[in-house]
Enzyme design. Structure first.
Site, PDB file in Angstrom:
ATOM      1  N   GLY A 254     -35.403 -52.247  39.776  1.00 45.83           N
ATOM      2  CA  GLY A 254     -35.551 -52.083  40.834  1.00 45.83           C
ATOM      3  C   GLY A 254     -35.476 -52.698  42.354  1.00 45.83           C
TER       4      GLY A 254
ATOM      5  CG  LEU B 153     -28.767 -54.027  42.740  1.00 45.20           C
ATOM      6  CD1 LEU B 153     -28.649 -55.960  41.619  1.00 45.20           C
ATOM      7  CD2 LEU B 153     -27.182 -54.291  44.240  1.00 45.20           C
TER       8      LEU B 153
ATOM      9  CG  ASP C 104     -27.550 -44.424  44.657  1.00 49.09           C
ATOM     10  OD1 ASP C 104     -26.648 -45.101  45.580  1.00 49.09           O
ATOM     11  OD2 ASP C 104     -29.182 -44.687  44.850  1.00 49.09           O
TER      12      ASP C 104
ATOM     13  CD  GLU D 293     -32.831 -41.080  41.504  1.00 48.61           C
ATOM     14  OE1 GLU D 293     -31.443 -41.436  40.531  1.00 48.61           O
ATOM     15  OE2 GLU D 293     -33.233 -42.099  41.835  1.00 48.61           O
TER      16      GLU D 293
ATOM     17  CG  HIS E 135     -31.485 -44.836  54.960  1.00 49.84           C
ATOM     18  ND1 HIS E 135     -32.277 -44.210  54.220  1.00 49.84           N
ATOM     19  CD2 HIS E 135     -31.241 -46.214  54.407  1.00 49.84           C
ATOM     20  CE1 HIS E 135     -33.185 -45.404  53.899  1.00 49.84           C
ATOM     21  NE2 HIS E 135     -32.570 -46.320  53.694  1.00 49.84           N
TER      22      HIS E 135
HETATM   23  C1  GLA Z   1     -30.560 -44.984  47.990  1.00 53.76           C
HETATM   24  C2  GLA Z   1     -31.014 -43.604  47.570  1.00 53.76           C
HETATM   25  C3  GLA Z   1     -29.327 -43.685  48.205  1.00 53.76           C
HETATM   26  C4  GLA Z   1     -29.295 -43.482  49.699  1.00 53.76           C
HETATM   27  C5  GLA Z   1     -29.155 -45.423  50.051  1.00 53.76           C
HETATM   28  C6  GLA Z   1     -29.764 -45.771  51.616  1.00 53.76           C
HETATM   29  O1  GLA Z   1     -30.128 -45.959  47.255  1.00 53.76           O
HETATM   30  O2  GLA Z   1     -30.260 -43.475  46.666  1.00 53.76           O
HETATM   31  O3  GLA Z   1     -29.089 -41.775  48.137  1.00 53.76           O
HETATM   32  O4  GLA Z   1     -29.514 -43.359  50.263  1.00 53.76           O
HETATM   33  O5  GLA Z   1     -30.802 -45.647  49.116  1.00 53.76           O
HETATM   34  O6  GLA Z   1     -28.447 -45.833  52.304  1.00 53.76           O
END
Ligand code: GLA
Length: 391
Positions: A130, A133, A180, A168, A42
């Site tokens: 879900g 990952l 991600d 997204e 986060h």
């Molecule tokens: C999800 C979101 C990422 C990031 C994480 C927490 O995976 O897609 O952008 O914020 O939560 O680190």
């Protein structure tokens, strides 16, 4: 109706799926991995630091061009074929369900001015869905790689994560950060990706587990994570409110040495906890990177565990299953353990000495059985390559 379990190698499944659905052979296959985040949770949407690495589990797209502005997409899960056209990608949200991640990429490319070729795509994946990952980023990144190549479109790798993220954020409607897609597209084998989420500069940090006699176990807590729902958005809003109250562009601008003074300026206790997590987590990423640069990978465990405690107590995004997995792994000798990903379930990673791996996995399974939780899945992973064309 439950879908049949996929059999065979994922690359072969995508190619065979293409032939079965569309006839003939695909023009090529593109792969993009899921990711595990070593540390930095986060922090991405707070313009801070993250340190993910790519998983060996990948999403494969076998694809070919087709005439006109039509996209026909088969996915092995849930063994379904959808078709969409120009109207469906003229505005966000017109395709829903799993197809939205594919249509979202087409939409984002067109919005950025690219002429996207019509295409037939067959998708297979061994990234668990879900589970925190990044199965969605793997899907977006693989589709993006396929469409760029099929259309001969120019988009540097450095710009690709933002485009996939727009798919997204805007088309699908999930307010996620840049980590991600960056991991899925930009990671390298044997390295973790040190990403500055403000300017998107990266450094590939060697993360040689085998040389250190270590392993990273990914433990699927089996508690379904729900980051697309209100909790993720609520954390994001708290962080933005904290930054506004502190008069900074993003929480990244608050250093740990300024933390006490910053917290004293906030009168809401919940916002204080959220801010403390983000500011200390950014520092833990920097400390982890410093240790890895110094080839002291066996010393990063306490930082991982401190990250978990911060997510549990300050950011409040853990659930009993993940806390149980972390506690059991540490009690069985893991050097460090933490939840990874958006939270509220998903996966835990544990850093272990190779010869303790089985004992740690067994201890987590036992602890789950004692509490009546669904048996967790545990798998060792190595830092793997980012998105690529296969053939
Ligand atoms: C999800 C979101 C990422 C990031 C994480 C927490 O995976 O897609 O952008 O914020 O939560 O680190």
């Amino acid at each position: 109706m439950s879908a049949p379990q996929p059999v065979g190698d994922v690359v072969g499944r995508a190619a065979a799926g293409f032939t079965a659905q569309f006839g003939g052979q695909a023009a090529g296959s593109w792969a993009a991995p899921g990711r595990v985040n070593l540390i930095g949770e986060h922090t991405d949407y707070n313009e801070g630091f993250v340190l993910p690495f790519a998983l060996p589990m990948r999403t494969i797209v076998a694809a070919d061009r087709q005439d006109g502005e039509h996209w026909t997409v088969w996915s092995e899960l849930p063994d379904e074929t959808i078709t969409f056209g120009a109207h469906d990608v003229a505005e966000p949200g017109r395709v829903t369900g799993w197809g939205a991640y594919v249509a979202g990429v087409v939409w984002a490319l067109r919005e950025a001015g690219h002429r996207v070729p019509g295409a037939r795509l067959a998708i297979a994946s061994d990234v668990p869905l879900g589970s925190g990952l990044s199965s969605s980023a793997a899907l977006e990144s693989a589709v993006l790689a396929a469409l760029l190549d099929l259309g001969g479109l120019e988009l540097p790798a450095t710009a690709q994560p933002r485009l996939a993220q727009r798919a997204e954020n805007v088309y699908v409607g999930a307010p996620t950060g840049i980590m991600d897609q960056s991991a899925s597209i930009r990671c390298r084998a044997g390295h973790a990706l040190f990403l500055d989420c403000r300017d998107e500069s990266v450094e590939h940090i060697p993360f040689d587990l085998e040389a250190a006699g270590l392993a990273v176990l990914v433990i699927n807590s089996r508690a379904p994570h729900r980051h697309a729902d209100g909790e993720y958005a609520a954390r994001r809003r708290s962080c933005e409110a904290g930054a506004r109250a502190l008069g900074v562009a993003a929480l990244r601008d608050v250093g740990v040495d300024q933390l006490d003074a910053a917290l004293a300026q906030l009168d809401d206790e919940e916002t204080r906890r959220r801010v403390r997590h983000v500011v200390t987590e950014d520092q833990r990423v920097l400390d982890t990177v410093a240790l890895l640069r110094a080839a002291r990978v066996n010393e990063i465990g306490p930082l991982l565990t401190a990250s978990h405690v911060s997510m549990r107590d300050d950011f409040e995004i853990t659930v009993p299953e993940v806390d149980t997995a972390v506690e059991a792994a540490l009690a069985a000798g893991a050097l460090g353990a933490r939840m990874t990903g958006g939270g509220f379930g998903g996966c835990v990673l544990a850093l272990v000495e190779v010869d303790r791996a089985d004992a740690v996995a067994a201890a987590v399974t036992t602890a789950y059985a004692e509490r009546g939780f669904t048996t967790p899945g545990t798998v060792p992973v190595l830092p793997s390559p980012g998105a690529t064309r296969l053939a």
